[in-house]
Scaffold this active site. Structure first.
Site, short mmCIF file in Angstrom:
data_model
loop_
_atom_site.label_atom_id
_atom_site.label_comp_id
_atom_site.label_asym_id
_atom_site.label_seq_id
_atom_site.Cartn_x
_atom_site.Cartn_y
_atom_site.Cartn_z
N HIS A 48 -3.89 -5.66 -8.69
CA HIS A 48 -3.79 -6.95 -7.98
C HIS A 48 -4.64 -8.08 -8.59
O HIS A 48 -4.64 -9.18 -8.08
CB HIS A 48 -4.15 -6.76 -6.51
CG HIS A 48 -3.16 -5.89 -5.78
ND1 HIS A 48 -1.84 -6.21 -5.66
CD2 HIS A 48 -3.31 -4.69 -5.15
CE1 HIS A 48 -1.21 -5.26 -4.96
NE2 HIS A 48 -2.09 -4.33 -4.66
N CYS A 89 -1.20 1.42 0.58
CA CYS A 89 -1.46 1.14 -0.83
C CYS A 89 -2.47 2.13 -1.41
O CYS A 89 -2.33 2.55 -2.56
CB CYS A 89 -1.96 -0.29 -0.99
SG CYS A 89 -1.17 -1.11 -2.39
N CYS A 140 -7.99 -1.22 -7.15
CA CYS A 140 -7.13 -2.24 -6.52
C CYS A 140 -6.94 -3.38 -7.52
O CYS A 140 -5.84 -3.93 -7.65
CB CYS A 140 -7.77 -2.81 -5.26
SG CYS A 140 -8.43 -1.61 -4.09
N ARG A 155 -0.99 -1.64 5.96
CA ARG A 155 -0.56 -1.93 4.59
C ARG A 155 -1.58 -1.41 3.58
O ARG A 155 -1.22 -0.87 2.55
CB ARG A 155 -0.40 -3.45 4.44
CG ARG A 155 0.27 -3.84 3.16
CD ARG A 155 1.70 -3.36 3.20
NE ARG A 155 2.48 -3.83 2.06
CZ ARG A 155 2.67 -3.15 0.94
NH1 ARG A 155 2.12 -1.98 0.79
NH2 ARG A 155 3.42 -3.64 -0.02
C1 HEC Z 1 -0.61 1.10 -8.87
C2 HEC Z 1 -0.72 -0.26 -8.44
C3 HEC Z 1 -1.44 -0.56 -7.12
C4 HEC Z 1 -2.76 -0.29 -6.81
C5 HEC Z 1 -3.77 0.46 -7.63
C6 HEC Z 1 -2.99 -0.91 -5.51
N1 HEC Z 1 -1.86 -1.52 -5.08
FE1 HEC Z 1 -1.69 -2.74 -3.43
N2 HEC Z 1 0.29 -2.98 -3.83
C7 HEC Z 1 0.98 -2.44 -4.90
C8 HEC Z 1 2.39 -2.81 -4.79
C9 HEC Z 1 3.50 -2.41 -5.78
C10 HEC Z 1 2.52 -3.59 -3.62
C11 HEC Z 1 3.80 -4.25 -3.09
C12 HEC Z 1 4.02 -5.55 -3.85
C13 HEC Z 1 2.93 -6.54 -3.58
O1 HEC Z 1 2.99 -7.25 -2.58
O2 HEC Z 1 1.96 -6.56 -4.37
C14 HEC Z 1 1.17 -3.70 -3.06
C15 HEC Z 1 0.87 -4.44 -1.91
C16 HEC Z 1 -0.41 -4.59 -1.38
C17 HEC Z 1 -0.72 -5.43 -0.25
C18 HEC Z 1 0.26 -6.29 0.53
C19 HEC Z 1 0.40 -7.64 -0.13
C20 HEC Z 1 1.20 -8.62 0.67
O3 HEC Z 1 1.43 -9.74 0.15
O4 HEC Z 1 1.61 -8.36 1.79
C21 HEC Z 1 -2.06 -5.31 -0.03
C22 HEC Z 1 -2.88 -6.01 1.04
C23 HEC Z 1 -2.58 -4.38 -1.03
N3 HEC Z 1 -1.54 -3.97 -1.84
C24 HEC Z 1 -3.90 -4.00 -1.13
C25 HEC Z 1 -4.37 -3.06 -2.05
C26 HEC Z 1 -5.72 -2.57 -2.06
C27 HEC Z 1 -6.82 -2.98 -1.12
C28 HEC Z 1 -5.79 -1.66 -3.08
C29 HEC Z 1 -6.96 -0.78 -3.47
C30 HEC Z 1 -7.49 0.07 -2.45
C31 HEC Z 1 -4.48 -1.63 -3.72
N4 HEC Z 1 -3.64 -2.48 -3.06
C32 HEC Z 1 -4.19 -0.87 -4.83
C33 HEC Z 1 0.44 -1.72 -5.94
C34 HEC Z 1 -0.89 -1.32 -6.01
#
Ligand code: HEC
Length: 311
Positions: free
Chosen positions: A222, A272, A218, A268
């Site tokens: 992030h 992800c 994550c 959400r």
């Molecule tokens: C390959 C890249 C990638 C990884 C790895 C990833 N994410 Fe994301 N995530 C994104 C993208 C692209 C979005 C949509 C844009 C944003 O709001 O960041 C997102 C959105 C989110 C959001 C919504 C954010 C908002 O403002 O509403 C959350 C919560 C989230 N991710 C949690 C996680 C968690 C927990 C993990 C690990 C288990 C994870 N992500 C792993 C790419 C990733």
């Protein structure tokens, strides 16, 4: 003399006890402050600090789309905090927030009596509870998320638990979030015991552990990746990532009538994790709740800001 020793020992025992009580969140507090420093430094001057923080971004993106000089509370808006283009469309949609009707529905659900005559009011006397979840239940030795607290309330009153990603669960939480925002609640996650600190550590471990053949965590996206563009999305930052749920997503809104666009944080998160090529933990599993506990702690002190909208 003996009395004096006894007194001193009692004093030492007392102070060390008091120290320990305050100490359970010491590591989490260190992590939280370091994270704020990291993001403030990263977004202080994105173009000037390109080599340190944004080696993969284009100059055009850094000069023209990333807002500089962000401070702690600014980060509560996800990627709209720093993306100039994103912010414009966010503000346009927010002129007529598409979630208004869900708030009414949520309020009705809150007041509606169960078959036994009680209602959610018996479990949540005040609806402005969002910043206090998740919390660690020291008797049951487990993290309680808002979603699991709602379902426990239903079960305790002889009702069937709800689905956890959308529908009634999301509507009730939207009402709770809005009430919390109205009363200016801040995220206020507590770590008061060794068991709670351990749960926090396991959540953190999940967030930072690399998975799959791409070895993504994550944090890859992030923390280190925050601010970078992936296709047409800018990656949001861990700081403030949980404080605005549930959200109405344009992507979720287009589907069937059973899918009205509003979703919980768990929905959400599951999406992800799936995008990462992994099987997401169950929405009410220990893993999910501990992950949420860690993420929410990182946003401590930030305003509760849900429900919100996202692409
Ligand atoms: C390959 C890249 C990638 C990884 C790895 C990833 N994410 Fe994301 N995530 C994104 C993208 C692209 C979005 C949509 C844009 C944003 O709001 O960041 C997102 C959105 C989110 C959001 C919504 C954010 C908002 O403002 O509403 C959350 C919560 C989230 N991710 C949690 C996680 C968690 C927990 C993990 C690990 C288990 C994870 N992500 C792993 C790419 C990733």
């Amino acid at each position: 003399m003996l009395l004096k020793i006894a007194k001193t020992t009692a004093f030492v025992a007392l102070t060390s006890c008091a120290l320990n009580a305050a100490d359970f969140n010491a590591q989490a507090e260190k992590d939280r402050l370091a994270l704020i420093d990291y993001f403030e430094a990263k977004f202080k001057d994105p173009y000037g600090n390109k080599n340190t923080f944004f080696p993969y971004s284009t100059d055009d993106e850094l000069k023209n789309n990333i807002i500089s000089g962000l401070k702690h509370e600014d980060f509560s808006k996800g990627n709209y905090a720093f993306s100039k283009n994103g912010k414009v469309s966010y503000e346009e949609i927010n002129e007529f927030p598409p979630y208004e009707e869900f708030l009414e529905n949520g309020e009705e659900l809150y007041n509606k009596p169960f078959a036994n005559g009680k209602s959610f009011k018996n479990c949540f006397p005040n609806p402005d509870v969002v910043g206090d979840y998740p919390y660690f239940d020291d008797k049951k030795k487990e993290v309680v998320s808002l979603t699991s607290a709602v379902n426990t309330c239903l079960k305790d009153n002889g009702e069937k638990p709800w689905k956890t990603k959308k529908g009634k669960m999301a509507h009730l939480q939207a009402y709770f979030a809005n009430e919390s925002r109205d009363s200016e609640k801040k995220v206020n996650i507590q770590i008061d015991s060794k068991a709670a600190a351990d749960a926090y550590e396991r959540g953190k471990e999940y967030y930072y552990s690399q998975k799959g053949y791409l070895k993504l965590s994550c944090a890859t996206c992030h923390v280190q990746g925050a601010g970078q563009r992936v296709r047409n999305e800018s990656l949001s930052q861990l700081l403030g990532q949980t404080s605005h749920f549930p959200v109405y997503r344009l992507k979720w809104g287009a589907a069937s009538p059973s899918n009205d666009g509003l979703g919980t944080l768990e929905r959400r998160m599951a999406g992800c994790v799936k995008d990462q090529g992994q099987v997401p933990p169950g929405t009410e599993s220990k893993e999910m709740k501990e992950l949420l506990y860690f993420m929410a702690y990182m946003s401590n002190g930030m305003p509760v800001d849900g429900p919100d909208i996202r692409k």
